[in-house]
Design a protein around this motif. Structure first.
Motif, mmCIF file in Angstrom:
data_model
loop_
_atom_site.group_PDB
_atom_site.id
_atom_site.type_symbol
_atom_site.label_atom_id
_atom_site.label_comp_id
_atom_site.label_asym_id
_atom_site.label_seq_id
_atom_site.Cartn_x
_atom_site.Cartn_y
_atom_site.Cartn_z
ATOM 1 N N THR A 6 -10.255 -7.348 -6.742
ATOM 2 C CA THR A 6 -10.974 -7.534 -5.424
ATOM 3 C C THR A 6 -10.224 -8.497 -4.534
ATOM 4 O O THR A 6 -9.149 -9.114 -5.050
ATOM 5 N N ASN A 7 -10.226 -8.643 -3.064
ATOM 6 C CA ASN A 7 -9.552 -9.307 -2.208
ATOM 7 C C ASN A 7 -8.050 -8.914 -2.416
ATOM 8 O O ASN A 7 -7.252 -10.047 -2.452
ATOM 9 N N ALA A 8 -7.999 -7.732 -2.326
ATOM 10 C CA ALA A 8 -6.386 -7.437 -2.486
ATOM 11 C C ALA A 8 -5.886 -6.881 -0.958
ATOM 12 O O ALA A 8 -6.899 -6.135 -0.251
ATOM 13 N N THR A 9 -4.577 -6.916 -0.713
ATOM 14 C CA THR A 9 -4.112 -6.150 0.046
ATOM 15 C C THR A 9 -3.393 -4.898 -0.466
ATOM 16 O O THR A 9 -2.507 -5.010 -1.180
ATOM 17 N N VAL A 10 -4.284 -3.739 -0.258
ATOM 18 C CA VAL A 10 -3.938 -2.633 -0.925
ATOM 19 C C VAL A 10 -2.764 -1.771 -0.178
ATOM 20 O O VAL A 10 -3.040 -1.590 0.954
ATOM 21 N N VAL A 11 -1.812 -1.394 -1.099
ATOM 22 C CA VAL A 11 -0.537 -0.567 -0.220
ATOM 23 C C VAL A 11 -0.916 0.919 -0.733
ATOM 24 O O VAL A 11 -0.740 1.106 -1.908
ATOM 25 N N ASP A 12 -1.178 1.769 0.415
ATOM 26 C CA ASP A 12 -1.372 3.163 -0.163
ATOM 27 C C ASP A 12 -0.348 4.107 0.441
ATOM 28 O O ASP A 12 -0.082 4.231 1.647
ATOM 29 N N PRO A 13 0.659 4.662 -0.360
ATOM 30 C CA PRO A 13 1.635 5.305 -0.002
ATOM 31 C C PRO A 13 1.318 6.804 0.667
ATOM 32 O O PRO A 13 2.072 7.200 1.322
ATOM 33 N N GLU A 14 0.339 7.233 0.081
ATOM 34 C CA GLU A 14 -0.092 8.470 0.424
ATOM 35 C C GLU A 14 -0.605 8.476 1.760
ATOM 36 O O GLU A 14 -0.140 9.677 2.637
ATOM 37 N N THR A 15 -1.217 7.663 2.429
ATOM 38 C CA THR A 15 -1.980 7.523 3.481
ATOM 39 C C THR A 15 -0.994 6.720 4.470
ATOM 40 O O THR A 15 -1.384 6.736 5.672
ATOM 41 N N ALA A 16 -0.106 6.124 3.865
ATOM 42 C CA ALA A 16 0.992 5.146 4.609
ATOM 43 C C ALA A 16 0.121 3.901 5.482
ATOM 44 O O ALA A 16 0.196 3.527 6.274
ATOM 45 N N ARG A 17 -0.825 3.392 4.514
ATOM 46 C CA ARG A 17 -1.615 2.458 5.073
ATOM 47 C C ARG A 17 -1.582 1.194 4.056
ATOM 48 O O ARG A 17 -1.386 1.257 2.917
ATOM 49 N N SER A 18 -1.846 0.068 4.932
ATOM 50 C CA SER A 18 -1.984 -1.184 3.910
ATOM 51 C C SER A 18 -3.392 -1.831 4.554
ATOM 52 O O SER A 18 -3.406 -1.940 5.693
#
Length: 424
Positions: A6-18
């Motif tokens: 929880t309370n994370a800055t999630v890095v998603d390479p598939e959608t190119a979003r943080s």
């Protein structure tokens, strides 16, 4: 055990979003990825305190020196270094002594890796016997034994008939061939990139055109055979137009680059420090910038460590006589974060090159931050400063060019299939 990050800055390479969010893991897989917090989570809650959570790195091209040179690097030491560096999958090279060119040798290293390494280890096998470029290996049997790709590493196959036959056979089996694009005669014995700097330092040098010539030959053979091909390192701007054209023409080609060529340049060898001697040699700053832009645009698909352990005896020599290569498992992430801190590459794009793209090229399910993906994760603080001290490295060999360098980006925890394999 169910884990809730929880309370994370999630890095998603598939959608190119943080984004600020939470990730749930159960039975070794990701079961939920949500923006914001979780309501009434059941299980163990890990408060990430705003730090970054991303898929574990998939490092394509790691040299582990078993069999033959275990004093340089073993599967145990390499696995510990990988876990500490946020690498959850190592794709290992066959340039060992002896070379991994038979099912028996491949099964030996696979067994050693499974027993000793806390991370996933997937082996590559040699394309020709003893990497000598004369007779191709039993590609089908090696695939059955677990080989994920085939390469002679930095031994360029000079006999185009042998290479074309190997490519044709690999295509019939759907095997991936990885090659080192260099014109071998021009590049033989080179310790630097040709130019004024190399001349002033008196170093044997090679023109960047040697890489372009090697790639042009390989592209012609790929067009002729239809094989799946990956260039292990593209390091010069002159090679990029040919690579772009090959992709535009529909050839099944991808390209990679080592992290040292993205973050260092030819001037770094000014004091003849042999830790900066690599193969291919470090390039000019203009080439380095072109490579960074190529990774950002997707022309170069994969960024890896090109982890190459060398012992003290092989490095404490005059520059042109010293062995080439540097370790990189533990420095891959903080070195790559230099590009993000310099605002040259977005973090999800960087992660696509270091995790998603290598996984996709090899047909692996990892590298994604999505429901159903393996829970191979890395929690890190990209802003944490530290001074790299090679004495603290887990690798048996400590030939890093970043020794004594101020860096940013610390791994806090590494998870493989939901199990913590490293934590500070």
């Amino acid at each position: 055990m169910t884990l809730h990050f929880t309370n994370a800055t999630v890095v998603d390479p598939e959608t190119a979003r943080s984004f600020e969010g939470s990730v749930t893991v159960n039975e070794g897989c990701i079961t939920a990825v949500v923006e914001g917090g979780l309501t009434d989570p059941k299980g163990e809650v890990i408060d990430c305190r705003g730090k970054y959570l991303a898929p574990g790195l998939v490092d394509l091209g790691v040299k582990v020196c078993e069999p033959g040179e275990r004093h340089k690097e073993s599967y145990r030491s390499a696995g510990q270094a990988a876990a500490k560096g946020g690498v959850t999958t190592m794709i290992t090279r066959p340039d060992t002594d002896p070379a991994i060119d038979s099912p028996e040798t491949l099964e030996f290293v696979t067994r050693r890796a499974n027993d000793a390494a806390p991370v996933h280890v997937l082996p590559m096998a040699a394309l020709t016997k003893n990497r000598a470029g004369r007779e191709m290996t039993e590609i089908g049997f090696l695939m059955d034994a677990g080989a994920v790709a085939f390469t002679d590493c930095d031994h360029v196959i000079t006999d185009t008939k042998v290479f074309s036959r190997a490519l044709t056979y690999a295509r019939s089996l759907g095997a991936l061939v990885i090659a080192h694009p260099q014109e071998p005669i021009l590049s033989k014995g080179a310790a630097a990139t040709s130019g004024k700097f190399a001349s002033l330092r008196g170093l044997p040098a090679v023109s960047p055109m040697a890489e372009r010539m090697g790639l042009d030959r390989d592209i012609a053979l790929i067009e002729m055979t239809g094989a799946r091909y990956h260039a292990d390192q593209i390091t010069t701007a002159r090679a990029l137009p040919a690579l772009s054209r090959a992709k535009a023409n529909g050839l099944d080609i991808t390209a990679g680059i080592g992290i040292h060529h993205l973050t260092l340049n030819a001037l770094d060898v000014a004091n003849y420090r042999t830790f900066f001697k690599l193969k291919p040699p470090l390039r000019d700053e203009e080439d380095r910038i072109a490579m960074v832009n190529a990774v950002a645009s997707g022309v170069i698909d994969i960024v890896c460590s090109m982890h190459t352990p060398q012992d003290e005896e092989s490095k404490r020599l005059p520059f042109e006589e010293a062995a080439s290569g540097a370790v990189g498992l533990e420095t891959l992430l903080p070195a790559a974060l230099r590009l993000w801190h310099a605002e040259m590459i977005e973090l999800p794009v960087l992660w696509r090159a270091m995790s998603l793209n290598p996984a996709m090229r090899l047909g692996l399910p990892s590298g994604r931050m999505a429901v159903g993906a393996p829970a191979d994760l890395v929690l890190f603080d990209p802003h944490a400063p530290f001074v790299m001290d090679r004495a603290t490295l887990c690798s048996k060999s400590r030939n890093t060019p970043f020794d004594g360098v101020r860096m940013q980006g610390k791994i806090l925890s590494t998870y493989v299939a939901g199990n913590c394999v490293y934590t500070v």
